[in-house]
Write an enzyme that holds these catalytic residues in place. Structure first.
Site, PDB file in Angstrom:
ATOM      1  N   SER A   1       0.788  -1.236   0.000  1.00  0.00           N
ATOM      2  CA  SER A   1       0.000   0.000   0.000  1.00  0.00           C
ATOM      3  C   SER A   1       0.818   1.282   0.000  1.00  0.00           C
ATOM      4  O   SER A   1       0.236   2.374  -0.062  1.00  0.00           O
ATOM      5  CB  SER A   1      -0.955   0.016   1.196  1.00  0.00           C
ATOM      6  OG  SER A   1      -2.029  -0.862   0.982  1.00  0.00           O
TER       7      SER A   1
ATOM      8  N   LYS B   1       0.062   3.925  -2.599  1.00  0.00           N
ATOM      9  CA  LYS B   1      -0.954   4.979  -2.515  1.00  0.00           C
ATOM     10  C   LYS B   1      -0.364   6.381  -2.480  1.00  0.00           C
ATOM     11  O   LYS B   1      -1.087   7.354  -2.714  1.00  0.00           O
ATOM     12  CB  LYS B   1      -1.855   4.716  -1.319  1.00  0.00           C
ATOM     13  CG  LYS B   1      -2.680   3.444  -1.505  1.00  0.00           C
ATOM     14  CD  LYS B   1      -3.486   3.049  -0.279  1.00  0.00           C
ATOM     15  CE  LYS B   1      -4.352   1.836  -0.603  1.00  0.00           C
ATOM     16  NZ  LYS B   1      -4.045   0.662   0.175  1.00  0.00           N
TER      17      LYS B   1
ATOM     18  N   SER C   1      -5.810   3.494   4.571  1.00  0.00           N
ATOM     19  CA  SER C   1      -5.277   2.697   3.469  1.00  0.00           C
ATOM     20  C   SER C   1      -6.365   1.970   2.688  1.00  0.00           C
ATOM     21  O   SER C   1      -6.250   0.777   2.378  1.00  0.00           O
ATOM     22  CB  SER C   1      -4.250   1.687   4.001  1.00  0.00           C
ATOM     23  OG  SER C   1      -3.413   1.217   2.970  1.00  0.00           O
TER      24      SER C   1
END
Length: 386
Positions: free
Chosen positions: A57, A60, A117
């Protein structure tokens, strides 16, 4: 004998209860580690930072960057209403629990990818900006190449593994550079990433920020967590160091810990990494433009000693115990008269890393030429005193 035994026992207890990570060794149970300065890009500690590894993640950050650039260009607005698609609502992994047909602002979706997230929010953002996640992913890769991230490969906007197990890849050095780029261009990201909880009472949504350091170290304000089975537990952490009696200029540390086996190890290594930086690095004022660096003799001057000053302040980020070398080089054939502000030489400052800083030196007062009368007077005064 009994006292000696007790002392030894206490020492053993302290050693056994202390952290297993050495003061300058954060490589244990990690795939890569980096500690660096946000402003200068100087790296203080590194381990395996050029290996291309899964980033989960941490992806992102690029999704946020592209979305904000589209806001800046006027193509979208943070107040845009985004209608959630079937695809976005079915996205696996960490989520905002989006429902098909639901309407949320782009601002809310962006907040959710940085605080909790949310994988589903990434897909919704991508579809709103580019029409599809695939089209948005192409923009991500184009942007990576544009800013020099040559070892970066994005396959989707959220970092969730594809069905065949492959996933987004970067080096830790490039994660550091991307973090610096995003924070430099959009410092407001830190106002979002330091929020402790994402609360949406109307949706029954209540989730804590995924960053475990927010409640452990003062002034931690970012940045992004990540986890997949292949990537392990990852964290990019940021902390602001304020100006005080021990630090002459505010600065920011970025710590990156990649690929630990558990959340607890990720938290502990990340905490110790930042604490190592906090304890060992600070800005020191090496030169002060209002403090004389030396008194010098000037040929034919009416006064015997003249104070010289650096033209500007110099603050350097130094490690505890680091020696900063200085060398003063005066102009050849210096003689009076001189006007206030005239250059009289340079000071060369050399840090431990070999970087040189050259600052001009000048007088703050006019230096008059000595007259014949003063010469005669000084001569007889010196005879009288001797």
């Amino acid at each position: 004998m009994k006292k000696k035994f007790i002392c030894v026992l206490i020492i053993m207890i302290i050693l056994l209860s202390s952290t297993t990570y050495g003061a300058e060794d954060f490589s244990q149970e990690t795939r890569a580690v980096l500690l660096g300065d946000f402003e200068s890009g100087e790296i203080f500690y590194e381990y395996n930072i050029d290996a291309q590894i899964e980033i989960a993640s941490l992806t992102k950050l690029m999704t946020y960057l592209l979305a904000m650039e589209h806001v800046d260009s006027g193509k979208v607005s943070l107040d845009d209403i985004v209608t959630i698609s079937h695809t976005a609502s079915r996205t696996p992994g960490s989520s905002l629990k989006l429902r098909e047909g639901e309407e949320l602002t782009l601002r809310t979706l962006l907040d959710s990818i940085m605080i909790v997230s949310a994988n589903d929010s990434c897909i919704a953002i991508a579809e709103h900006i580019s029409g599809s996640a695939d089209a948005f992913t192409k923009l991500m890769n184009d942007k990576a190449q544009e800013i020099g991230l040559a070892n970066t490969v994005y396959l989707n906007p959220n970092g969730y593994p594809l069905k065949n197990g492959v996933q987004n890849m970067m080096t830790t050095r490039e994660l550091f550079e991307l973090s610096r780029y995003v924070i430099s261009k959009y410092p407001q990201i830190l106002e979002t990433t330091k929020i402790n909880k994402m609360l949406m009472p109307s949706r029954g949504y209540d989730r804590d920020n995924t960053n475990p350091l927010l409640s452990l170290i003062s002034n931690v304000d970012g940045l992004k967590t990540g986890f997949t089975d292949e990537a392990g537990y990852c964290l990019i952490s940021t902390v602001e160091i304020k100006e005080d009696e021990n630090n002459t200029k505010p600065f920011r540390l970025i710590g990156i810990v990649m690929g630990t086996k558990t959340e607890e190890i990720r938290k502990n290594v990340s905490k110790e990494l930042l604490e190592y930086g906090l304890e060992n690095y600070s800005y020191k004022q090496i030169l002060n433009k209002d403090t004389s660096i030396k008194k010098i003799d000037i040929l034919n001057a009416k006064i015997s000693k003249v104070d010289i000053y650096p033209q500007k302040d110099l603050n350097l980020l130094v490690k505890k115990g680091e020696i900063i070398k200085q060398e003063i080089k005066l102009e050849k054939f210096l003689k009076a008269p001189l006007k206030a502000g005239d250059k009289v030489g340079q000071v060369h400052v050399l840090d431990k890393g070999g970087e040189s800083y050259i600052i001009d030196l000048h007088t703050k007062v006019s230096v008059q030429k000595i007259s014949l009368f003063d010469r005669i007077y000084n001569y007889f005064q010196s005879k009288k005193e001797s």
